[in-house]
Write a protein that holds these residues in place. Sequence first.
Motif, PDB file in Angstrom:
ATOM      1  N   VAL A 120      -4.802  10.369  -2.442  1.00  0.00           N
ATOM      2  CA  VAL A 120      -4.265   9.118  -1.909  1.00  0.00           C
ATOM      3  C   VAL A 120      -3.066   8.682  -2.739  1.00  0.00           C
ATOM      4  O   VAL A 120      -3.133   8.638  -3.968  1.00  0.00           O
ATOM      5  N   ILE A 121      -1.973   8.369  -2.060  1.00  0.00           N
ATOM      6  CA  ILE A 121      -0.805   7.792  -2.726  1.00  0.00           C
ATOM      7  C   ILE A 121      -0.633   6.366  -2.216  1.00  0.00           C
ATOM      8  O   ILE A 121      -0.654   6.122  -1.009  1.00  0.00           O
ATOM      9  N   THR A 122      -0.509   5.426  -3.136  1.00  0.00           N
ATOM     10  CA  THR A 122      -0.418   4.025  -2.736  1.00  0.00           C
ATOM     11  C   THR A 122       0.310   3.203  -3.788  1.00  0.00           C
ATOM     12  O   THR A 122       0.376   3.591  -4.961  1.00  0.00           O
ATOM     13  N   ASN A 123       0.832   2.079  -3.363  1.00  0.00           N
ATOM     14  CA  ASN A 123       1.434   1.125  -4.302  1.00  0.00           C
ATOM     15  C   ASN A 123       0.571  -0.124  -4.439  1.00  0.00           C
ATOM     16  O   ASN A 123       0.986  -1.104  -5.049  1.00  0.00           O
ATOM     17  N   VAL A 128      -5.605   1.344  -6.076  1.00  0.00           N
ATOM     18  CA  VAL A 128      -5.568   2.244  -7.239  1.00  0.00           C
ATOM     19  C   VAL A 128      -6.803   2.034  -8.103  1.00  0.00           C
ATOM     20  O   VAL A 128      -7.493   2.989  -8.483  1.00  0.00           O
ATOM     21  N   MET A 129      -7.107   0.782  -8.410  1.00  0.00           N
ATOM     22  CA  MET A 129      -8.234   0.479  -9.282  1.00  0.00           C
ATOM     23  C   MET A 129      -9.567   0.830  -8.624  1.00  0.00           C
ATOM     24  O   MET A 129     -10.473   1.373  -9.268  1.00  0.00           O
ATOM     25  N   GLY A 130      -9.694   0.531  -7.339  1.00  0.00           N
ATOM     26  CA  GLY A 130     -10.957   0.772  -6.654  1.00  0.00           C
ATOM     27  C   GLY A 130     -11.227   2.237  -6.368  1.00  0.00           C
ATOM     28  O   GLY A 130     -12.322   2.744  -6.633  1.00  0.00           O
ATOM     29  N   ILE A 140      -2.807   8.806  -6.614  1.00  0.00           N
ATOM     30  CA  ILE A 140      -1.466   8.760  -7.191  1.00  0.00           C
ATOM     31  C   ILE A 140      -0.960   7.327  -7.076  1.00  0.00           C
ATOM     32  O   ILE A 140      -0.772   6.807  -5.970  1.00  0.00           O
ATOM     33  N   SER A 141      -0.767   6.685  -8.216  1.00  0.00           N
ATOM     34  CA  SER A 141      -0.167   5.356  -8.225  1.00  0.00           C
ATOM     35  C   SER A 141       1.340   5.521  -8.343  1.00  0.00           C
ATOM     36  O   SER A 141       1.820   6.221  -9.233  1.00  0.00           O
ATOM     37  N   VAL A 142       2.078   4.880  -7.456  1.00  0.00           N
ATOM     38  CA  VAL A 142       3.528   5.063  -7.462  1.00  0.00           C
ATOM     39  C   VAL A 142       4.198   4.307  -8.607  1.00  0.00           C
ATOM     40  O   VAL A 142       5.367   4.540  -8.906  1.00  0.00           O
TER      41      VAL A 142
END
Length: 258
Positions: A120-123, A128-130, A140-142
């Motif tokens: 999963v890629i997300t902003n 991201v935390m969950g 993947i945190s942008v």
Amino acid sequence: MDIKEQRLSFIVNEIITNGQVDIKSIAKKLNVSQMTIYRDVDDFISSGVVRKEKGVLKSSDSFSLEYFHDVRANLSLNAKNKLVEEAGKLIKPNSIVALDDSTTCIQFLNFQNYLEGTTVITNSFKLVMGLSRNPNIKVISVGGRFQKTTGSFVGLITENTISQVPSNILFMSSTSLDGTKLYTHDEDVFRFKSLFMQNTDQKYYLVDSSKIGKKSLNIQADLNEFDKCFFAGPKLESHFLSKIQKKKINYEFFKVKN
């Protein structure tokens, strides 16, 4: 939510449903003073998304809730969960899944089984935390500049990362939809959503019916740019249905209570 957030959630829902609220009436319903209501919505008025006219709060032409992320996150939850429950069935194992920072996509936290075995890629900070707590999901945190009002990362670093990591499937929403046009109020949000759309194989739009019939500052996209659109809520108005059917939009509607 704290008590103020509960009041804001109620007020915003009333404005979305009716277009306006009487301050005296809403204060009585919530058992607070009119001055408390004014203080609660001061940011709304200052930002220009709500107008105050002779004891009445009205939605403006650019009514948008992007600046009130915590409030939006608690609106139309039944519809948002239904959208994710149905759209998530499209995800295939080993896919790279792009999720925007919308309060609709945040509901994927309740349907993590769809994302297991994917990247999963997300902003979205909450996503991201969950999702990072699930050992079966790669996240993947942008990165970039954290914007508290939307609970997400924005800016040049965010945009560069999104442009360099292509995805197989994108799920996104918006704060307003008028006809077949999606609108975005915030320019940073507009840019990263555009990059997500440009850098994916399949695009799916998820929106609850409370956002239909509203405009914001920037036209983000047209519904015909998506492989499929998912709508959920009590009903879809006939004039809206007529527009999307005339343009042959591929869509599915799920009837749920607010």
